[in-house]
Design an enzyme around this catalytic site. Structure first.
Site, PDB file in Angstrom:
ATOM      1  N   SER B 128       0.813  -1.213   0.000  1.00  0.00           N
ATOM      2  CA  SER B 128       0.000   0.000   0.000  1.00  0.00           C
ATOM      3  C   SER B 128       0.848   1.266   0.000  1.00  0.00           C
ATOM      4  O   SER B 128       0.332   2.352  -0.124  1.00  0.00           O
ATOM      5  CB  SER B 128      -0.922   0.007   1.230  1.00  0.00           C
ATOM      6  OG  SER B 128      -0.164   0.085   2.406  1.00  0.00           O
ATOM      7  N   LYS B 166       1.431   3.664   7.158  1.00  0.00           N
ATOM      8  CA  LYS B 166       0.695   4.636   6.339  1.00  0.00           C
ATOM      9  C   LYS B 166       1.195   6.046   6.606  1.00  0.00           C
ATOM     10  O   LYS B 166       1.917   6.295   7.558  1.00  0.00           O
ATOM     11  CB  LYS B 166      -0.815   4.579   6.670  1.00  0.00           C
ATOM     12  CG  LYS B 166      -1.528   3.272   6.321  1.00  0.00           C
ATOM     13  CD  LYS B 166      -1.773   3.127   4.829  1.00  0.00           C
ATOM     14  CE  LYS B 166      -2.534   1.835   4.535  1.00  0.00           C
ATOM     15  NZ  LYS B 166      -1.836   0.616   5.016  1.00  0.00           N
TER      16      LYS B 166
END
Lengths: 207, 207
Positions: B128, B166
């Site tokens: 991601s 993230k």
DNA sequence: TTGACTACTAAACATATGTTTAGTAAAATA
DNA sequence: TATTTTACTAAACATATGTTTAGTAGTCAA
């Protein structure tokens, strides 16, 4: 408790031994340990060393001065390596912080990139490889070699200029050095004008 | 010649001392050195040690057993560190291979990520964050902390699940954890359901 | 409750190891 | 050419350091 098969006293002494080695590049003598822990008799210390040896935490060279050698694989897990980062398997909720005990291992460059004297590191200057996850300022780990396969990311010298990091590809007789950034053009040369110096085997970035 | 201010004999002996330390975690005795080099008199060896000390390559603890300590900054440049990759300034044409002498330094994790016991390493599971140069399987170096600034790449735990890597951002009261890959969605949560565990300060990739 | 293990003291002992003295000879340097 | 530096031998010496012997006392498991 301390989670090992050692007593608290033995653990303290083992830790001291490891610290002295890190610090002075040589193990302490029995009397130095005794002084540190206020044990007046050398036998008192020797008993601890016997216990540490019997339990597999140190090895000894009988009769040799400073003949104490901690078993690194075990002590590094306990106290942390002088070099290396603790690797955690996964970060989970609840648990407070890093517990030295439930680690996957210790990260150090030697293990990750075993150096047979053919590796070197190079700081990347441009940003022509950002698409391949190599950014300006990153350090690439390079294995020295003079050939490479198509698809390898290589360090190459074109026309006797400085080295450049690109992806190797071939079209017919021509060598194509492809950037991984649409703002840069592919370098197309005859083989005689391209000198391959190594293959990129790793990337290290400090943010 | 050997490019140092040492004689060949002195250089050999210095190298032997460094190797023994790497190997046995303790320096050799004068007699061990003598045996290695077939020098029958301890004075013969002591003379070499005097020279090495006078020229600044070793330090000694008078009267102490195995009291020889090489000056690491100098010997590592000469023989290579037990741990560390040679860093070259730039790869240039002509020169044959790596010359230990004209190096910029030696790369090791301790220097790059000075560890004050608040760093750990974590292998990245998903993809991601590919847009930020962090790929599946990369190892991220994380500084343990419980707050972070907007824009930092963080390791966070959402809803008591496993940790995720993230980019941190905030919109009003909400915490946004943004992937760097258009195929993934931003995670939007109330602050109470997000537990920040650390900030990513480095990336290490083995290719 | 007996034995094993831990954790020591005190003292003597053996030896591993650094230091010193007295030289020799060749090579490098002034 | 004289002096210093390198590179040793041989032997004696001093001490740093590991080992052994003889005990004491407390804790812990069988």
């Amino acid at each position: 408790m301390n989670n090992t098969n050692l007593t608290d006293r033995q653990l303290s002494i083992l830790k001291f031994i490891c610290e002295v080695i890190d610090d002075a590049s040589r193990p302490p003598t029995i009397r130095e340990i005794g002084y540190e822990f206020s044990i007046s008799s050398t036998k008192g210390v020797a008993d601890h060393l016997d216990a540490l040896e019997r339990k597999g935490w140190i090895e000894r060279e009988p009769g040799q001065a400073r003949g104490i050698k901690p078993v690194r694989e075990k002590t590094e897990k306990l106290f942390g390596a002088s070099t290396g980062l603790p690797v955690v398997g996964s970060v989970v909720a609840g648990g407070p912080t890093l517990a030295r005990e439930n680690l996957e291992g210790l990260l150090n460059l030697d293990d990750l990139f075993p150096n047979n004297d053919d590796l070197f590191a190079l700081r990347v200057r441009g940003d022509s490889m950002t698409g391949a996850g190599i950014y300006r300022g990153d350090i690439v780990v390079v294995r020295q070699q003079w050939q490479a396969d198509v698809g390898d990311v290589v360090v190459a010298i074109v026309d006797d200029e400085k080295g450049t990091v690109k992806k190797l590809s071939k079209v017919g007789e021509e060598i194509h050095l492809k950037p991984a950034n649409p703002n840069y053009d592919t370098i197309v040369k005859e083989p005689s004008r391209v000198e391959i110096r190594g293959k990129v085997v790793g990337v290290i970035r400090k943010m």
